[in-house]
Design a protein around this motif. Structure first.
Motif, short mmCIF file in Angstrom:
data_model
loop_
_atom_site.label_atom_id
_atom_site.label_comp_id
_atom_site.label_asym_id
_atom_site.label_seq_id
_atom_site.Cartn_x
_atom_site.Cartn_y
_atom_site.Cartn_z
N ILE B 21 -22.08 24.85 5.33
CA ILE B 21 -22.93 25.32 6.42
C ILE B 21 -22.06 26.07 7.42
O ILE B 21 -20.98 25.58 7.81
N GLN B 22 -22.53 27.23 7.82
CA GLN B 22 -21.76 28.04 8.76
C GLN B 22 -22.40 27.98 10.15
O GLN B 22 -23.62 27.95 10.29
N CYS B 23 -21.54 28.01 11.15
CA CYS B 23 -21.99 27.99 12.54
C CYS B 23 -21.25 29.09 13.31
O CYS B 23 -20.02 29.11 13.32
N GLN B 24 -22.02 29.98 13.90
CA GLN B 24 -21.45 31.11 14.64
C GLN B 24 -21.93 31.05 16.08
O GLN B 24 -23.12 30.91 16.34
N VAL B 25 -20.99 31.20 17.00
CA VAL B 25 -21.32 31.17 18.43
C VAL B 25 -21.06 32.55 19.02
O VAL B 25 -20.09 33.22 18.60
N ASP B 26 -21.85 32.94 20.00
CA ASP B 26 -21.71 34.28 20.55
C ASP B 26 -20.64 34.37 21.64
O ASP B 26 -20.45 35.43 22.24
N SER B 27 -19.95 33.28 21.90
CA SER B 27 -18.87 33.30 22.88
C SER B 27 -17.79 32.30 22.44
O SER B 27 -18.04 31.44 21.59
N GLN B 28 -16.61 32.44 23.00
CA GLN B 28 -15.51 31.56 22.61
C GLN B 28 -15.67 30.19 23.26
O GLN B 28 -15.89 30.10 24.47
N VAL B 29 -15.58 29.16 22.46
CA VAL B 29 -15.72 27.80 22.96
C VAL B 29 -14.61 26.95 22.37
O VAL B 29 -14.20 27.15 21.23
N THR B 30 -14.15 26.01 23.15
CA THR B 30 -13.07 25.15 22.68
C THR B 30 -13.61 24.06 21.76
O THR B 30 -13.10 23.82 20.67
N MET B 31 -14.66 23.39 22.23
CA MET B 31 -15.14 22.21 21.52
C MET B 31 -16.43 22.52 20.77
O MET B 31 -17.39 23.03 21.34
N MET B 32 -16.42 22.22 19.49
CA MET B 32 -17.61 22.32 18.67
C MET B 32 -17.84 20.97 18.01
O MET B 32 -16.89 20.25 17.70
#
Lengths: 110, 112
Positions: B21-32
């Protein structure tokens, strides 16, 4: 381990009635958050409480954080059909991770 | 607020196979974070994935079963390995941005 419990598990109310869900943690929390999840949707952040005894309001929603920072409540005044969903509290014990409560599913009779 | 997308949105898989499963965020984040939510249940944290370090798994979840990658600050993958029907669930990625936690739309996995 750390647990966050919510009551009631289900609540079915007549539109216009009030609704309250209660959240209790087995440990002291640095903050508590509330989320709403509509049927078929994903959790959406509502609010975060940080201070002991804090009370915050968002229109018909009132959120409260207990003095001991181990319990919290969400009260909805005069429910509307748009309030349907599951409400989760989520506690942060201070380890930068969130422990979700068991949730309260709210259904409303029009 | 962070906007998160997940792929696939749903899948039906045979037991014994694996799904990533792929997860893409539109901004840089440290914690996922990766969560699992069984129908009608609460969310259970699987692991925390920080860029540049090994994922931290919660009790009951192990790396061999749920390997996670976090190659950069906007992307992560979760693999569900050697699937069984008990792995049927919704898998959600989430990010912490400031004081708020945002969730992706979830991946509904059915294992037959």
């Amino acid at each position: 381990g750390q647990q966050v419990m919510q009551i009631p598990q289900y609540q079915h109310v007549q539109e216009g009635e009030d609704f309250t869900t209660y959240c209790n943690s087995s440990t002291t929390l640095s903050n508590i958050q509330w989320y709403k999840q509509r049927p078929g949707g994903h959790p959406v952040f509502l609010i975060q409480l940080v201070k002991s005894g804090e009370v915050k309001k968002q229109k018909r929603l009132t959120f409260q954080f207990g003095e001991a920072k181990k319990n919290s409540s969400l009260h909805i005044t005069a429910t509307q059909t748009t309030d349907v969903g599951t409400y989760f509290c989520a506690g942060d014990p201070g380890a930068s991770k969130i422990i979700f409560g068991s949730g309260t599913r709210l259904s409303i009779r029009p | 607020s962070a906007v998160i997308s997940q792929k696939p949105s749903r899948d039906i898989c045979q037991r014994g196979t694996s799904l990533t499963i792929q997860c893409q965020v539109d901004s840089q984040v440290t914690m996922m974070f990766w969560y699992r939510q069984q129908p009608g249940q609460s969310l259970t944290l699987i692991a925390t994935a920080n860029q540049g370090s090994e994922a931290t798994y919660e009790s009951g979840f192990v790396i061999d079963k749920f390997p996670i990658s976090r190659p950069n600050l906007t992307f992560s993958t979760l693999t569900v390995s050697n699937m069984s029907p008990e792995d049927s669930s919704i898998y959600l990625c989430s990010v912490l941005q400031g004081r708020e936690q945002y969730f992706g739309p979830g991946t509904r996995l059915t294992v037959t």
